[in-house]
Write a protein that holds these residues in place. Sequence first.
Motif, PDB file in Angstrom:
ATOM      1  N   VAL A  74       0.818  -1.220   0.000  1.00  0.00           N
ATOM      2  CA  VAL A  74       0.000   0.000   0.000  1.00  0.00           C
ATOM      3  C   VAL A  74       0.854   1.273   0.000  1.00  0.00           C
ATOM      4  N   THR A  75       2.168   1.128  -0.110  1.00  0.00           N
ATOM      5  CA  THR A  75       3.014   2.327  -0.081  1.00  0.00           C
ATOM      6  C   THR A  75       2.960   3.068  -1.408  1.00  0.00           C
ATOM      7  N   TRP A  76       3.342   4.333  -1.361  1.00  0.00           N
ATOM      8  CA  TRP A  76       3.348   5.104  -2.608  1.00  0.00           C
ATOM      9  C   TRP A  76       4.447   4.605  -3.542  1.00  0.00           C
ATOM     10  N   GLN A  77       5.480   3.958  -2.956  1.00  0.00           N
ATOM     11  CA  GLN A  77       6.525   3.395  -3.818  1.00  0.00           C
ATOM     12  C   GLN A  77       5.955   2.340  -4.760  1.00  0.00           C
ATOM     13  N   MET A  78       4.977   1.584  -4.244  1.00  0.00           N
ATOM     14  CA  MET A  78       4.338   0.569  -5.080  1.00  0.00           C
ATOM     15  C   MET A  78       3.574   1.242  -6.222  1.00  0.00           C
ATOM     16  N   SER A  79       2.909   2.366  -5.909  1.00  0.00           N
ATOM     17  CA  SER A  79       2.206   3.122  -6.954  1.00  0.00           C
ATOM     18  C   SER A  79       3.183   3.621  -8.004  1.00  0.00           C
ATOM     19  N   GLY A  80       4.401   3.980  -7.543  1.00  0.00           N
ATOM     20  CA  GLY A  80       5.411   4.463  -8.478  1.00  0.00           C
ATOM     21  C   GLY A  80       5.987   3.338  -9.322  1.00  0.00           C
ATOM     22  N   GLU A  81       6.143   2.169  -8.685  1.00  0.00           N
ATOM     23  CA  GLU A  81       6.752   1.050  -9.393  1.00  0.00           C
ATOM     24  C   GLU A  81       5.904   0.622 -10.596  1.00  0.00           C
ATOM     25  N   VAL A  82       4.589   0.709 -10.438  1.00  0.00           N
ATOM     26  CA  VAL A  82       3.725   0.280 -11.540  1.00  0.00           C
ATOM     27  C   VAL A  82       3.819   1.270 -12.709  1.00  0.00           C
ATOM     28  N   VAL A  83       4.063   2.529 -12.388  1.00  0.00           N
ATOM     29  CA  VAL A  83       4.298   3.519 -13.454  1.00  0.00           C
ATOM     30  C   VAL A  83       5.548   3.115 -14.228  1.00  0.00           C
ATOM     31  N   LEU A  84       6.587   2.768 -13.465  1.00  0.00           N
ATOM     32  CA  LEU A  84       7.865   2.369 -14.057  1.00  0.00           C
ATOM     33  C   LEU A  84       7.708   1.148 -14.966  1.00  0.00           C
ATOM     34  N   MET A  85       7.020   0.132 -14.454  1.00  0.00           N
ATOM     35  CA  MET A  85       6.807  -1.094 -15.245  1.00  0.00           C
ATOM     36  C   MET A  85       6.117  -0.770 -16.565  1.00  0.00           C
ATOM     37  N   THR A  86       5.082   0.061 -16.476  1.00  0.00           N
ATOM     38  CA  THR A  86       4.295   0.361 -17.659  1.00  0.00           C
ATOM     39  C   THR A  86       5.119   1.139 -18.680  1.00  0.00           C
ATOM     40  N   LEU A  87       5.885   2.116 -18.219  1.00  0.00           N
ATOM     41  CA  LEU A  87       6.724   2.896 -19.127  1.00  0.00           C
ATOM     42  C   LEU A  87       7.799   2.025 -19.764  1.00  0.00           C
ATOM     43  N   LEU A  88       8.375   1.148 -18.939  1.00  0.00           N
ATOM     44  CA  LEU A  88       9.435   0.259 -19.405  1.00  0.00           C
ATOM     45  C   LEU A  88       8.920  -0.635 -20.535  1.00  0.00           C
ATOM     46  N   GLY A  89       7.740  -1.196 -20.348  1.00  0.00           N
ATOM     47  CA  GLY A  89       7.200  -2.137 -21.332  1.00  0.00           C
ATOM     48  C   GLY A  89       6.591  -1.450 -22.532  1.00  0.00           C
ATOM     49  N   GLY A  90       6.014  -0.294 -22.322  1.00  0.00           N
ATOM     50  CA  GLY A  90       5.379   0.425 -23.428  1.00  0.00           C
ATOM     51  C   GLY A  90       3.993   0.891 -23.056  1.00  0.00           C
ATOM     52  N   LEU A  91       3.919   2.164 -22.738  1.00  0.00           N
ATOM     53  CA  LEU A  91       2.654   2.776 -22.333  1.00  0.00           C
ATOM     54  C   LEU A  91       1.654   2.733 -23.491  1.00  0.00           C
ATOM     55  N   GLY A  92       0.429   2.312 -23.196  1.00  0.00           N
ATOM     56  CA  GLY A  92      -0.597   2.308 -24.230  1.00  0.00           C
ATOM     57  C   GLY A  92      -0.458   1.168 -25.222  1.00  0.00           C
ATOM     58  N   THR A  93       0.464   0.245 -24.987  1.00  0.00           N
ATOM     59  CA  THR A  93       0.487  -0.972 -25.798  1.00  0.00           C
ATOM     60  C   THR A  93      -0.181  -2.060 -24.985  1.00  0.00           C
ATOM     61  N   GLU A  94      -0.752  -3.060 -25.664  1.00  0.00           N
ATOM     62  CA  GLU A  94      -1.516  -4.057 -24.920  1.00  0.00           C
ATOM     63  C   GLU A  94      -0.623  -4.974 -24.098  1.00  0.00           C
ATOM     64  N   PHE A  95       0.510  -5.358 -24.672  1.00  0.00           N
ATOM     65  CA  PHE A  95       1.331  -6.344 -23.999  1.00  0.00           C
ATOM     66  C   PHE A  95       2.501  -5.706 -23.234  1.00  0.00           C
ATOM     67  N   GLY A  96       2.747  -4.454 -23.479  1.00  0.00           N
ATOM     68  CA  GLY A  96       3.878  -3.766 -22.863  1.00  0.00           C
ATOM     69  C   GLY A  96       3.950  -3.895 -21.352  1.00  0.00           C
ATOM     70  N   PRO A  97       2.847  -3.638 -20.634  1.00  0.00           N
ATOM     71  CA  PRO A  97       2.908  -3.713 -19.175  1.00  0.00           C
ATOM     72  C   PRO A  97       3.347  -5.086 -18.681  1.00  0.00           C
ATOM     73  N   VAL A  98       2.974  -6.141 -19.412  1.00  0.00           N
ATOM     74  CA  VAL A  98       3.369  -7.502 -19.004  1.00  0.00           C
ATOM     75  C   VAL A  98       4.887  -7.628 -19.105  1.00  0.00           C
ATOM     76  N   VAL A  99       5.440  -7.181 -20.226  1.00  0.00           N
ATOM     77  CA  VAL A  99       6.890  -7.237 -20.423  1.00  0.00           C
ATOM     78  C   VAL A  99       7.586  -6.387 -19.365  1.00  0.00           C
ATOM     79  N   GLY A 100       7.062  -5.189 -19.148  1.00  0.00           N
ATOM     80  CA  GLY A 100       7.648  -4.286 -18.158  1.00  0.00           C
ATOM     81  C   GLY A 100       7.661  -4.904 -16.774  1.00  0.00           C
ATOM     82  N   ALA A 101       6.551  -5.563 -16.403  1.00  0.00           N
ATOM     83  CA  ALA A 101       6.464  -6.181 -15.085  1.00  0.00           C
ATOM     84  C   ALA A 101       7.472  -7.310 -14.956  1.00  0.00           C
ATOM     85  N   PHE A 102       7.607  -8.118 -16.006  1.00  0.00           N
ATOM     86  CA  PHE A 102       8.572  -9.222 -15.957  1.00  0.00           C
ATOM     87  C   PHE A 102      10.003  -8.695 -15.828  1.00  0.00           C
ATOM     88  N   ILE A 103      10.311  -7.629 -16.581  1.00  0.00           N
ATOM     89  CA  ILE A 103      11.660  -7.060 -16.479  1.00  0.00           C
ATOM     90  C   ILE A 103      11.908  -6.568 -15.060  1.00  0.00           C
TER      91      ILE A 103
END
Lengths: 264, 334
Positions: free
Chosen positions: B240-269
């Motif tokens: 529930v920390t704000w760091q967790m909220s930030g981490e999901v932003v990072l994952m999504t950007l890493l994988g590809g914002l607005g792409t369907e599969f990007g967040p999955v790749v970002g999360a795995f990385i």
Amino acid sequence: MHRPPAEGCALDDVILETQGLTKEFAGFTAVSGVDLKVRRGTIHALIGPNGAGKTTVFNLLTKFLEPTAGKIVYGGRDITALRAPEVARLGMVRSFQISAVFPHLSVRENVRIALQRPLGTSFQFWRSERCLDALNPRADALIAAVGLADDRQSTAAELPYGRKRALEIATTLALEPELLLLDEPMAGLGHEDIGRIAGLIREIARSRTVLMVEHNLSVVADLSDIITVLTRGRVLAEGSYAQVSGNAEVREAYMGTGAVAGHA
Amino acid sequence: MTGARDGFPARWRVGIAALLLAAALAAPFLFYPVFLMQALCFALFACAFNLLIGYVGLLSFGHAAFMGSAAYITAYTVKAWGFEPLTGILAGTAVAALLGAVFGWLAIRRQGIYFAMVTLALAQMIYFIAVEAKFTGGEDGIQAVPRGHLLGVVDLNHSLPMYYFVLAVFLGGYALVYRTIHSPFGQVLKAIRENEPRAISLGYRTERYKLLAFTLSATLAGLAGATKALVFQLASLTDVTWQMSGEVVLMTLLGGLGTEFGPVVGAFIDVTMENYLASWGSWVTVIQGVIFVFCVLLFRRGVVGEIVDLARRFAPGRTEAPPPATVAQTAPGE
């Protein structure tokens, strides 16, 4: 046609009327006591120098802004308290100064956005978008009507500016509006495109009412049945192009000497 | 901003999906299942987040609240009230959905940074409750949550059944995101993202669409958190920390914002980095930061976004006469 509507007898064919429409922004009055009557079936132009409040009037009419005072009556109904989407649903649909397309959607998808709302499926996140394919024939007909038949698969962002404006008109027409509010439809267009869009507006006005803000005076002279001139948020004059352009105050306002004449 | 399917011909996509599914089914025999399950939970979390930022254009900075509260509710109902695992997950998800509807209702009136700040502030309230409330166990969290038997039959204490259960949850969540993006509702969302005033002028009450999107996103974030609570048999303040909220932003950007599969790749990385760099201690954060900066500077579209862009450029005949079936979704990259 080319005379301001007379009191009383014009009431039944007035589609849109404002009474004392006023908008104040923190100490600055952008629109002040504007009484406007738009008659059904006309092309009505709203002109005036920069900062006269034309776009603010548009924003007030379509409820993108809340009026400080005054009343807006559309089709005999007081719409002053309604919100923007409701106004659009009643048949008064606006365009914007900068072209308002959905850039990353295709031309056909742009028009379908307007067509799909009345279907009542717009909240259905569990259905495939393929159910919208039923709208394609109507969308294509509208697209063809504005001369974009060859572009219907293109992405809106790839269209030249003039074609974006045409697409915008097709999207607006998809809602079957009774009254179109066009905010500077010719802004940024080249000669050829101006001719095309002017032709479109004339075509539209055969069955609908058009209220437009426009800076290009030759277009205004050519298209409009009636012209309202605004300066500093007030109605300065109203009438046909000949009447308005002959008005000394209007000439003054447009020659840029208005500041000398009107201000303290 | 475009879906992953845009860049590839249809038969490629089916092929890639089949390959990925086969890999997902075989994975627990090659990799540590708990790592895979963690990655799947975060992948679902990132997909939920991406639904909001990638397809509505709303940056929520409080998504940990939905993940975390669902984790707490699931952990509590399963441990204290003896809920069956699926019921426990549903309870957690339902609470996240409710919370999402309330937070969304409060936040969607604001735009841009103000929206982000409102979501952050609301999420901090949840953090405060998690610290102070009795049932959450404060600093300790809720530990030793029993995984139990799925529907009273499948023993989830074994890692293989648990893995396939988590995979099924993930696939269900992913399918819902995919369907939402490609639904009549999704079309309106895209219109709102592209030009909200225009959508309003076409008669759409845009705030209702945004609220539904927010609630869906929160629900799926909750589903991810609820599942994660069973995987780790733990609900803790980390969720529930704000760091967790930030981490999901990072994952999504890493994988590809607005792409369907990007967040999955970002999360795995992201999860891979955390696991395999764990021996580096606090340097993990520094390495993550460097990779993040590197990605933002070099691959602005994210990993999947770049691949889609490449595929688009090299796929023959795409620019000339695209097949009508896929052209409806065609959109240029950024």
